[in-house]
Design a protein around this motif. Structure first.
Motif, short mmCIF file in Angstrom:
data_model
loop_
_atom_site.label_atom_id
_atom_site.label_comp_id
_atom_site.label_asym_id
_atom_site.label_seq_id
_atom_site.Cartn_x
_atom_site.Cartn_y
_atom_site.Cartn_z
N UNK A 52 -18.53 -26.10 -50.72
CA UNK A 52 -18.22 -24.66 -50.38
C UNK A 52 -17.85 -23.80 -51.63
N UNK A 53 -17.14 -24.84 -52.49
CA UNK A 53 -16.51 -23.87 -53.68
C UNK A 53 -17.53 -23.07 -54.49
N UNK A 54 -18.72 -23.76 -54.51
CA UNK A 54 -20.08 -22.93 -55.16
C UNK A 54 -20.30 -21.84 -54.44
N UNK A 55 -20.72 -22.12 -53.29
CA UNK A 55 -21.04 -21.03 -52.31
C UNK A 55 -20.22 -19.95 -52.15
N UNK A 57 -17.94 -18.82 -54.43
CA UNK A 57 -17.97 -18.33 -55.56
C UNK A 57 -19.18 -17.33 -55.73
N UNK A 58 -20.25 -17.60 -55.31
CA UNK A 58 -21.47 -16.79 -55.51
C UNK A 58 -21.22 -15.57 -54.46
N UNK A 59 -20.39 -15.73 -53.25
CA UNK A 59 -20.16 -14.66 -52.53
C UNK A 59 -19.03 -13.82 -52.88
N UNK A 60 -17.88 -14.49 -53.17
CA UNK A 60 -16.63 -13.64 -53.28
C UNK A 60 -16.06 -13.65 -54.73
N UNK A 61 -16.66 -14.21 -55.68
CA UNK A 61 -15.75 -14.20 -57.03
C UNK A 61 -15.94 -12.91 -57.60
N UNK A 62 -17.05 -12.05 -57.57
CA UNK A 62 -16.86 -10.83 -57.96
C UNK A 62 -15.88 -9.88 -57.36
N UNK A 63 -15.37 -10.04 -56.22
CA UNK A 63 -14.27 -9.28 -55.74
C UNK A 63 -12.88 -9.68 -55.88
N UNK A 147 -26.87 -10.04 -52.26
CA UNK A 147 -28.19 -9.66 -52.56
C UNK A 147 -28.54 -10.47 -53.79
N UNK A 148 -27.61 -10.90 -54.58
CA UNK A 148 -28.13 -11.76 -55.76
C UNK A 148 -28.59 -13.00 -55.16
N UNK A 149 -27.78 -13.45 -54.16
CA UNK A 149 -28.19 -14.88 -53.40
C UNK A 149 -29.50 -14.82 -52.90
N UNK A 150 -29.83 -13.68 -52.03
CA UNK A 150 -31.15 -13.46 -51.58
C UNK A 150 -32.14 -13.43 -52.65
N UNK A 151 -31.76 -12.74 -53.81
CA UNK A 151 -32.76 -12.63 -55.05
C UNK A 151 -33.09 -14.03 -55.42
N UNK A 152 -32.13 -14.66 -55.67
CA UNK A 152 -32.21 -16.02 -56.24
C UNK A 152 -33.31 -16.91 -55.26
#
Length: 259
Positions: A52-55, A57-63, A147-152
């Protein structure tokens, strides 16, 4: 006693199909594999591993920038630990126990680890909800990241839905750029061109949308004069900003003029 402990762990793992950890791919699982090897035991369990760390990060690291479990508990799950033993103190407390064999020293460790596991369950559920309904994330940065997750994953329509929801304020240029890129990859050149034109009119994205339009005009529309004009505008903007891509723009301009 480690052989007996590892055997018990193996019994539990064999009963399961999935393994959920936080930073387990980098720490817990390699460590466990090393202990199996040192005891000449084979780990025969084939589990789907969700780190879950990697998951997260993809969602919340930006904020949030930092995605430590304690920070996710506070900022995402609304959990505040009280009288919790800091994770950095766990090794020291455990070594104290090894010296004196006072089991009460381990109680705080067990409570700390128990809270970790509860938080993993909450976090996994929250992530599942957001991947199914990304707009429920609420925060603009989180929606953009989803959105980036969906795009990937190649789900461009879902990605564009997220990017449109994030198309405001400081993220507007990034969101529009990603929308245009998804259209471009799908071969929807004119849809991408509309987005690039909107960015140019709004003076967003620097020279990137101008260069993108120059390429579209040259290669798709076969409109060389228009490609030259977009390139000329990109050169003028690049000169104002002292961008490093000036040489490449000049080279493109000269090639188009020869055409």
């Amino acid at each position: 006693e480690e052989v007996f402990l590892l055997s018990r762990v193996m019994e539990h793992l064999k009963e399961k199909k999935h393994l959920c950890t936080f930073n387990g791919a980098s720490f817990d699982m390699p460590l466990l594999e090393a202990r199996f090897t040192m005891q000449r035991m084979r780990n025969n369990c084939q589990l789907t591993h969700i780190d879950l760390l990697h998951v997260a990060r993809r969602v919340w690291k930006m904020r949030l920038k930092s995605c430590r479990l304690s920070r996710l508990e506070e900022m995402v799950l609304g959990i505040t630990r009280e009288d919790d033993l800091p994770g950095s103190m766990v090794p020291e407390r455990y070594f104290q126990y090894l010296k004196c064999k006072d089991f009460t020293l381990l109680e705080d460790i067990l409570e700390h680890n128990g809270q970790d596991i509860l938080s993993l369950a909450h976090l996994l559920h929250r992530l599942c909800v957001l991947h199914d309904a990304p707009l429920e994330a609420g925060k603009q940065e989180d929606i953009f990241s989803l959105g980036k997750v969906y795009e990937k994953r190649g789900k461009n329509e879902g990605a564009r839905m997220c990017y449109r929801a994030a198309d405001k304020g400081s993220l507007s240029a990034l969101a529009r750029s990603r929308i245009a890129e998804t259209y471009r990859r799908e071969g929807k050149t004119e849809d991408a061109a509309k987005v690039y034109e909107t960015m140019i009119q709004s003076r967003q994205g620097g020279t990137a949308p101008l260069i993108a339009m120059a390429k579209i005009c040259e290669h798709k529309r076969r409109d060389i004069p228009a490609a030259i004009e977009y390139t000329r505008k990109a050169i003028m903007l690049s000169a104002q900003r002292e961008d490093a891509d000036m040489a490449a723009l000049q080279k493109r301009f000269e090639r188009l003029m020869k055409k």
